[in-house]
Write a protein that holds these residues in place. Structure first.
Motif, mmCIF file in Angstrom:
data_model
loop_
_atom_site.group_PDB
_atom_site.id
_atom_site.type_symbol
_atom_site.label_atom_id
_atom_site.label_comp_id
_atom_site.label_asym_id
_atom_site.label_seq_id
_atom_site.Cartn_x
_atom_site.Cartn_y
_atom_site.Cartn_z
ATOM 1 N N GLU A 1 5.678 0.317 5.460
ATOM 2 C CA GLU A 1 4.300 1.198 5.412
ATOM 3 C C GLU A 1 3.131 0.142 5.735
ATOM 4 O O GLU A 1 2.320 0.494 6.487
ATOM 5 C CB GLU A 1 3.975 1.853 3.932
ATOM 6 C CG GLU A 1 4.968 2.941 3.867
ATOM 7 C CD GLU A 1 4.771 3.519 2.278
ATOM 8 O OE1 GLU A 1 4.610 4.572 2.264
ATOM 9 O OE2 GLU A 1 4.726 2.747 1.486
ATOM 10 N N VAL A 2 3.428 -1.039 5.175
ATOM 11 C CA VAL A 2 2.185 -1.948 5.431
ATOM 12 C C VAL A 2 2.359 -2.520 6.935
ATOM 13 O O VAL A 2 1.050 -2.638 7.396
ATOM 14 C CB VAL A 2 2.704 -3.423 4.481
ATOM 15 C CG1 VAL A 2 1.624 -4.658 4.718
ATOM 16 C CG2 VAL A 2 2.529 -3.064 3.032
ATOM 17 N N TYR B 1 6.856 6.101 -0.101
ATOM 18 C CA TYR B 1 8.158 5.315 -0.064
ATOM 19 C C TYR B 1 8.839 5.960 -1.199
ATOM 20 O O TYR B 1 8.338 5.931 -2.711
ATOM 21 C CB TYR B 1 7.874 3.867 -0.268
ATOM 22 C CG TYR B 1 9.170 3.224 -0.508
ATOM 23 C CD1 TYR B 1 10.088 3.408 0.865
ATOM 24 C CD2 TYR B 1 9.490 2.045 -1.124
ATOM 25 C CE1 TYR B 1 11.289 2.357 0.816
ATOM 26 C CE2 TYR B 1 10.535 1.336 -1.180
ATOM 27 C CZ TYR B 1 11.321 1.671 -0.306
ATOM 28 O OH TYR B 1 12.563 0.681 -0.304
ATOM 29 N N SER C 1 1.400 5.851 -1.357
ATOM 30 C CA SER C 1 2.613 5.459 -0.764
ATOM 31 C C SER C 1 3.544 6.533 -0.936
ATOM 32 O O SER C 1 3.567 7.353 -1.931
ATOM 33 C CB SER C 1 3.209 4.330 -1.592
ATOM 34 O OG SER C 1 4.518 4.206 -0.995
ATOM 35 N N ASP D 1 0.532 3.459 -7.377
ATOM 36 C CA ASP D 1 0.609 4.178 -6.095
ATOM 37 C C ASP D 1 0.026 3.536 -4.858
ATOM 38 O O ASP D 1 0.334 3.844 -3.831
ATOM 39 C CB ASP D 1 -0.443 5.546 -6.427
ATOM 40 C CG ASP D 1 0.189 6.567 -7.086
ATOM 41 O OD1 ASP D 1 1.550 6.698 -7.111
ATOM 42 O OD2 ASP D 1 -0.500 7.514 -7.583
ATOM 43 N N ASP D 2 -0.769 2.185 -5.339
ATOM 44 C CA ASP D 2 -1.295 1.691 -4.215
ATOM 45 C C ASP D 2 -0.090 0.378 -3.804
ATOM 46 O O ASP D 2 -0.733 -0.651 -3.253
ATOM 47 C CB ASP D 2 -2.601 0.887 -4.691
ATOM 48 C CG ASP D 2 -2.674 0.120 -5.933
ATOM 49 O OD1 ASP D 2 -1.561 0.020 -6.549
ATOM 50 O OD2 ASP D 2 -3.423 -0.746 -6.202
ATOM 51 N N HIS D 3 0.976 0.286 -4.440
ATOM 52 C CA HIS D 3 1.938 -0.488 -3.846
ATOM 53 C C HIS D 3 2.835 0.280 -2.904
ATOM 54 O O HIS D 3 3.420 1.253 -3.080
ATOM 55 C CB HIS D 3 2.903 -0.669 -4.897
ATOM 56 C CG HIS D 3 2.288 -1.808 -5.889
ATOM 57 N ND1 HIS D 3 3.126 -2.619 -7.097
ATOM 58 C CD2 HIS D 3 0.957 -2.542 -5.943
ATOM 59 C CE1 HIS D 3 2.269 -3.507 -7.606
ATOM 60 N NE2 HIS D 3 0.948 -3.338 -6.661
ATOM 61 N N PHE D 4 2.632 -0.619 -1.479
ATOM 62 C CA PHE D 4 3.507 0.128 -0.631
ATOM 63 C C PHE D 4 4.630 -0.804 0.130
ATOM 64 O O PHE D 4 4.834 -1.751 -0.133
ATOM 65 C CB PHE D 4 2.573 0.006 0.777
ATOM 66 C CG PHE D 4 1.337 1.115 0.510
ATOM 67 C CD1 PHE D 4 1.349 2.332 1.063
ATOM 68 C CD2 PHE D 4 0.134 0.545 -0.241
ATOM 69 C CE1 PHE D 4 0.238 3.119 0.885
ATOM 70 C CE2 PHE D 4 -0.991 1.461 -0.470
ATOM 71 C CZ PHE D 4 -0.969 2.634 0.155
ATOM 72 N N CYS D 5 5.769 0.088 0.589
ATOM 73 C CA CYS D 5 6.755 -0.695 1.220
ATOM 74 C C CYS D 5 6.440 -1.517 2.316
ATOM 75 O O CYS D 5 5.203 -1.320 2.927
ATOM 76 C CB CYS D 5 8.124 0.008 1.350
ATOM 77 S SG CYS D 5 7.779 1.231 2.871
ATOM 78 N N GLN E 1 6.140 4.978 10.976
ATOM 79 C CA GLN E 1 5.956 5.667 9.643
ATOM 80 C C GLN E 1 6.837 6.865 9.710
ATOM 81 O O GLN E 1 7.647 7.145 8.773
ATOM 82 C CB GLN E 1 4.648 6.211 9.489
ATOM 83 C CG GLN E 1 4.434 7.171 8.245
ATOM 84 C CD GLN E 1 4.408 6.115 6.873
ATOM 85 O OE1 GLN E 1 3.853 5.154 6.881
ATOM 86 N NE2 GLN E 1 5.541 6.531 5.949
#
Length: 246
Positions: free
Chosen positions: A192-193, A177, A175, A185-189, A211
């Motif tokens: 982004e999803v 964000y 990410s 790091d694998d949590h996206f806003c 993006q």
């Protein structure tokens, strides 16, 4: 001036129900543009993109998400014409949301990690434009717009989602964000999803634009936060201009 989109309308409805004003950080005396939520000196309304998409995005938003200037669901609604936004409550559901999920033109997918779902509900791909959408239905991506703890609660306590397939994404990137902190790091806003979903549906141009728009918004937001002018010649704007010319 463009008509208010779904997230803007939901924000107005939420503000109307508030017993006290929502005080967002930043800005001189709190002034923010009603079109982009940035301070007027860093307004982005002049570069709001227009992209045609076959996919739709349905945002189910935690209570105060529409009020936050850092919420990126707003950016999705700027880019994707068929963006729908609904507030979430544990004890009730908006009838308009149920009608949308039952609309035969759409094939809804709940976007959520597959590890929390029974395997038979999980899918990792959707029909694309190149396959001419063989089911005759357009993909509708349902995004739970909330913090991760809130999103898990929303997923568990929304029985109307139980019959729908769950799209589990396997992103390889990290990410970018920067407006809120996450320990992973694998949590996206949310934006982004949505871009990942559009790319999966074969709408790469819309994904790239969304993006890049997030990157430009982030730059303006952070520059305003630090009381610095936006760099219109910097990398975020350069990429944005290259996409607009392509």
């Amino acid at each position: 001036m463009k008509a208010p989109h779904a997230v803007s309308r939901l924000r107005a409805e939420r503000l109307a129900r508030s017993a006290k004003p929502f005080l967002a950080r930043g800005g001189i005396k709190g002034e923010r543009c009603t079109g982009c939520r940035l301070v007027p000196s860093h307004c982005l309304c002049g570069v709001r993109p227009e992209v045609a998409t076959q996919s739709g995005i349905c945002l189910v938003m935690a209570d105060i998400e529409p009020l936050k200037p850092s919420n990126t669901g707003w950016l999705i609604a700027d880019v994707v014409p068929d963006t729908f936004a609904f507030g979430w409550a544990r004890t009730e559901v908006d009838p308009a949301l149920l009608s949308l999920l039952a609309d035969p033109q759409w094939q809804p997918y709940v976007v959520f990690p597959g590890e929390f779902v029974a395997p038979e509900r999980v899918v990792h791909a959707v029909p694309t434009l190149s396959n001419n959408l063989p089911s005759g239905q357009r993909p509708l991506f349902i995004l739970l717009d909330a913090t991760w703890p809130e999103a898990r609660k929303m997923f568990r306590k929304s029985p109307y989602l139980n019959r729908l397939p769950v799209l589990s994404l396997n992103p390889e990137q990290v990410s970018r964000y920067q407006l809120r902190r996450s320990k992973r790091d694998d949590h996206f806003c949310t934006s982004e999803v949505a871009a990942m979903c559009l790319e999966l549906a074969g709408e790469a141009q819309a994904a790239d634009i969304l993006q890049a728009y997030l990157d430009v918004y982030t730059h303006h937001y952070l520059q305003a936060k630090h009381q610095l002018p936006p760099d219109l010649q910097g990398p975020a704007h350069a990429r944005w201009q290259s996409l607009k010319r392509s």
